[in-house]
Scaffold this motif. Structure first.
Motif, PDB file in Angstrom:
ATOM      1  N   HIS B 143     -13.438 -37.609 -31.354  1.00  0.00           N
ATOM      2  CA  HIS B 143     -12.601 -36.464 -31.709  1.00  0.00           C
ATOM      3  C   HIS B 143     -11.416 -36.459 -30.752  1.00  0.00           C
ATOM      4  N   CYS B 178      -8.675 -30.452 -33.803  1.00  0.00           N
ATOM      5  CA  CYS B 178      -9.123 -31.833 -33.628  1.00  0.00           C
ATOM      6  C   CYS B 178      -8.065 -32.733 -34.244  1.00  0.00           C
ATOM      7  N   GLU B 180      -8.246 -36.353 -34.061  1.00  0.00           N
ATOM      8  CA  GLU B 180      -8.711 -37.688 -34.462  1.00  0.00           C
ATOM      9  C   GLU B 180      -9.622 -37.519 -35.664  1.00  0.00           C
ATOM     10  N   CYS B 182     -12.413 -37.373 -38.048  1.00  0.00           N
ATOM     11  CA  CYS B 182     -13.816 -37.454 -37.644  1.00  0.00           C
ATOM     12  C   CYS B 182     -14.750 -37.171 -38.809  1.00  0.00           C
ATOM     13  N   HIS B 186     -13.005 -32.595 -40.774  1.00  0.00           N
ATOM     14  CA  HIS B 186     -12.011 -32.776 -39.723  1.00  0.00           C
ATOM     15  C   HIS B 186     -10.893 -31.731 -39.823  1.00  0.00           C
ATOM     16  N   MET B 189     -11.624 -28.381 -38.026  1.00  0.00           N
ATOM     17  CA  MET B 189     -12.229 -28.373 -36.690  1.00  0.00           C
ATOM     18  C   MET B 189     -11.287 -27.753 -35.655  1.00  0.00           C
TER      19      MET B 189
HETATM   20 CU   LIG Z   1     -13.083 -34.051 -34.863  1.00  0.00          CU
END
Ligand SMILES: [Cu+2]
Ligand code: HEM
Lengths: 564, 218
Positions: B143, B178, B180, B182, B186, B189
């Motif tokens: 993340h 977040c 990245e 994931c 995502h 997040m």
């Molecule tokens: Cu993430």
């Protein structure tokens, strides 16, 4: 001086009864022109498919909280769109252009190792089919992003068959491209006609040398990364260790940055050829440009860590140094392009329009590339829409414009017929408007905090109207590409019906050897009864015209003496 | 907010230079298209290259590149200078698909998490005016903790701890995300980062809830 066809005996179908014009004749051909066209045609078809995926994404993102597709499907869309565009479109198209054009430009009757080249093409097709077939599996296609970092891409977090198909597909396609890269490089080094010294190679051939060197030097790292991923999918313990997770990133980006230049140089060089021809002069700063391509290629192998500034596990100062150093060779290429048009006599035909737009548009990609190569800026904008904007300015506003310039420029050579100029202009303007409307707002979105690869966003994020602009731009792009497709299909149909009216050997008054043979060129490129013009520089046809003109002038003075 | 300040300085300079270069190139292209059109019958130049000019040009480019590398590296080091006071430590754990913030130094062993669904976002509480060291890790995939108003992000890897230090100079509440990719959620997040006065922070570490309020960064 005539170039004989030494390989004539080995390159035909060996007496087997294959009808050359039939489909079997095409798909088993060892004629580099056919292999090149197959590669180009295949990648254009995939280009359209990947464009449809992009339109789906843009419709979902047009407004906050839309759910055209569910988040899992959205992840498949951007993964396959990105993977498709990179592995199966821009890279193979570039190598396909090399396969078609390099032997012609160096006055050779064929490509080195044509059967291997054909094998490369078939591996590429097989890989593309495998990757796309992921959509037909129960859990859908791969959804790990085009660089598929573990552990997200391992079996635990991406259990679907689509992920396995993605690995296999990318592996095969890349293997195919590596093989084709080798044969193109070998051709340009070993198959040049007499008189074609290295410093008389057209700029496009130099770009293929640099690109193929990167293909050979860097693409195997992708195969290694994919192998690592496959091992990790078989043995789940591999990616519980940080070493392999970060190791994968290093391997991947060792490939991942050079590939960007493989998707750039051939298009840049196509643009360079078009700029020179439609400026009615030879390309300015040829030596500097050729040298800068080689320097660029060498440096490209040392910059990969700039994709990892935010990992906290890379030597940021070093990668920033090598990345920012790239502005020197890039600046030299711009010197050549600008110098060419500043001293030119410009004819604004369709290929030239695309080539001219390439210059400022790619520049936006390049300048923002320096920004993301600066760690303190990258910490904020990496993995945001700023990067999405940057990469599309490089690949779409840049390379794809070069691609279209190349298609409009070389179609008369390849088919013997011109594409419609009016549709071409319409295509061009729709694309310019659409490209900038779609991708310019994304810089602001990323700056404001929109992460990339999000399936949707909330209304209070404040991203709504910029996203709406981007999606409207995508509509322009869709219409523009539609016009292009109509233009191509219409022209091909006229050719098939024999109603195209021949474009002639050299409709643009071009500079390089492919324009010294018929359109389309014969099986061994240069008919035995037609001698190649003397290769006196990297623009032999221009030299010939200049000599004729001065000869004619002298002749006129001497009253009646013929200049030729 | 050293990160925001450094980003602002470098981004402004690079944007200005980029805008200048872009405008110059655009002007040259327009100039060529207008002045060198075939309709105006210009004679094409037969000068194949200008090596001397090119050499000077390469010299300027290289000098500018050298300046940029050195200056931005220096800024990067400024940004990451170790804090002059012992920082407050917060352990951050990313997981599919939300965050957990632990305060190992707190008497009440405060730890916060959430589901990242709807309004249930966890809040990372930090004191103003004191360096805070975030220790980032993950218990599944990669993340990345991003606070756009801070102009900074850093990845959270499983089996690895990344640290960075931030100092918030005034109270307020900002969105974190977040960055990245994931997996499926995502996009959702998100979390809040909230800076409170050192006194309130102390009470928080003893297990008292904090009042809510929003702020904007400067
Ligand atoms: Cu993430
Ligand atoms: C030559 C053409 C193109 C290339 C090479 C290309 C390449 C890419 C790549 C590499 C990605 C990243 C995928 C990933 O994050 O894994 C991407 C994402 C994306 N592209 Fe393209 N693209 C092209 C054309 C387009 C066009 C024409 C559009 C718009 C109509 C478009 C819209 C998008 C969108 C919406 C995303 C997803 C961004 C995100 O969610 O992070 N692309 N593209």
């Amino acid at each position: 001086m005539t170039v004989a066809s030494p390989a004539a005996g080995t390159e035909d179908t060996g007496g087997r009864p294959v009808v050359p014009g039939g489909w079997l004749g095409w798909v088993t051909s060892t004629d580099h022109k056919r292999i090149g066209l197959l590669t180009i045609g295949t990648s254009l078809v995939i280009f359209l498919l990947m464009g449809v995926l992009a339109l789906l994404m843009r419709s979902q993102l047009a407004q906050p909280d839309l759910h055209v597709v569910d988040p899992a499907t959205f992840s498949q869309l951007f993964t396959i769109h990105g993977s498709g565009m990179i592995y199966m479109v821009l890279t193979p198209f570039a190598v396909g252009m090399g396969t078609y054009l390099v032997p012609l430009q160096i006055g050779a009757p064929g490509i080195a190792a044509p059967r291997l080249t054909l094998l490369g093409y078939w591996l590429y097709v097989l890989g593309a089919v495998l990757m796309l077939s992921g959509f037909a599996t129960p859990q859908g296609a791969h959804a790990g992003g085009w660089f598929s970092y573990p552990p997200l891409a391992d079996k635990v977090h991406s259990p679907g068959l689509g992920s396995d198909l993605w690995i296999a597909g990318v592996l095969l396609a890349t293997t195919g491209v590596i093989i084709m890269g080798w044969t193109v490089l070998w051709t340009v080094l070993r198959r040049r006609a007499r008189g074609m010294t290295m410093l008389r190679l057209p700029v496009f051939c130099w770009s293929m040398i640099a690109s193929c060197l990167m293909v050979i030097g860097a693409f195997p790292a992708l195969l290694a990364a994919l192998a690592l991923l496959a091992v990790g999918r078989a043995d789940a313990s591999v990616f519980t260790s940080n070493t392999w997770n970060i190791g994968y990133q290093h391997l991947f980006w060792f490939y991942g940055h050079p590939v960007v230049y493989v998707m750039f140089f051939p298009y840049l060089a196509a643009v360079a050829e078009v700029l020179a021809v439609f400026s009615g002069r030879r390309f300015f700063g040829y030596k500097g440009t050729a040298l800068s391509l080689l320097v660029f290629a060498a440096l490209s192998m040392s910059v990969w860590g700039h994709h990892m500034f935010a990992t906290g596990q890379a030597t940021n100062d070093y990668y920033s140094l090598t990345s920012i150093a790239l502005l020197v060779p890039a600046g030299v290429e711009y010197f050549g392009m600008i110098g060419t048009i500043l001293g030119g006599r410009i004819r604004l035909r369709t290929p030239m329009l695309f080539a001219l737009a390439f210059i400022p548009q790619f520049l936006i990609g390049g300048l923002t590339g320096i920004m993301v190569g600066t760690p303190v800026i990258d910490y904020h904008v990496t993995d945001s829409y700023f990067v999405v904007a940057h990469l599309h300015y490089v690949l779409f506003a840049g390379s794809a414009f070069g691609l279209f310039a190349a298609v409009y420029y070389w179609t008369p050579k390849v088919t013997g017929a011109m594409l419609s100029e009016r549709l071409g202009r319409l295509h061009f303007w729709l694309l310019v408007v659409g490209t900038n409307l779609t991708f310019l707002p994304m810089f602001a979105l990323g700056y404001q905090g929109m992460p990339r690869r999000v399936a949707t966003y909330a209304s209070f994020d404040g991203f709504a109207w910029l996203n709406l602009l981007a999606s409207i731009g995508a509509g322009f792009l869709a219409v523009g590409i539609g016009v292009f497709v109509v233009n191509v299909l219409w022209t091909l149909r006229k050719v098939a019906l024999g109603r195209s009216g021949n474009a002639g050997d050299d409709p643009w008054q071009a500079h390089t050897l492919e324009w010294a043979t018929s359109s389309p060129p014969p099986r061994f490129n240069f008919a035995a009864d037609r001698s190649l013009p003397p290769i006196t520089s990297f623009a032999p046809l221009l030299d010939l015209r200049e000599r004729r003109a001065s000869g004619a002038a002298v002749g006129a003075e001497q009253e009646g003496a013929s200049g030729s | 907010m050293i990160q925001r300040r450094v980003f602002g300085t470098v981004f402004t300079l690079e944007s200005a230079v980029a805008a200048f270069v872009f405008l110059v190139v655009l002007a040259l292209v327009c100039h060529a298209v207008v002045r060198r059109r075939a309709g105006r019958q210009p004679t094409p130049s037969d000068r194949p290259q200008r090596p001397v000019l090119e050499k000077y040009y390469v010299g300027v480019l290289a000098a500018f590149a050298a300046f940029l590398v050195a200056w931005t590296a220096w800024q990067n080091h400024e940004e990451h200078r170790p804090p002059n006071r012992t920082p407050v430590r917060v352990d951050v754990m990313g997981f599919q698909w939300c965050w957990k913030f632990g305060y190992p130094q707190s008497p009440a062993k405060v730890s916060v998490t959430g589901t990242c669904r709807g309004k249930d976002l966890p809040t990372l509480v930090v004191p103003t005016g004191r360096p805070v060291e975030l220790r980032l890790t993950s218990n599944d995939v990669i993340h990345s903790l991003w606070v756009p108003d801070l102009r900074y992000k850093m990845d959270a890897f499983p089996d690895h701890v990344n640290t960075f230090t931030l100092t918030l100079d005034h109270e307020g509440r900002w969105r974190g995300r977040c960055a990245e990719f994931c997996g499926e959620r995502h996009y959702a997040m998100d979390f809040w980062i909230k800076a409170v006065s050192p006194e309130e922070y102390d009470r928080y570490l003893h297990g008292q809830p904090i009042g809510t309020g929003t702020g904007t960064a400067t």
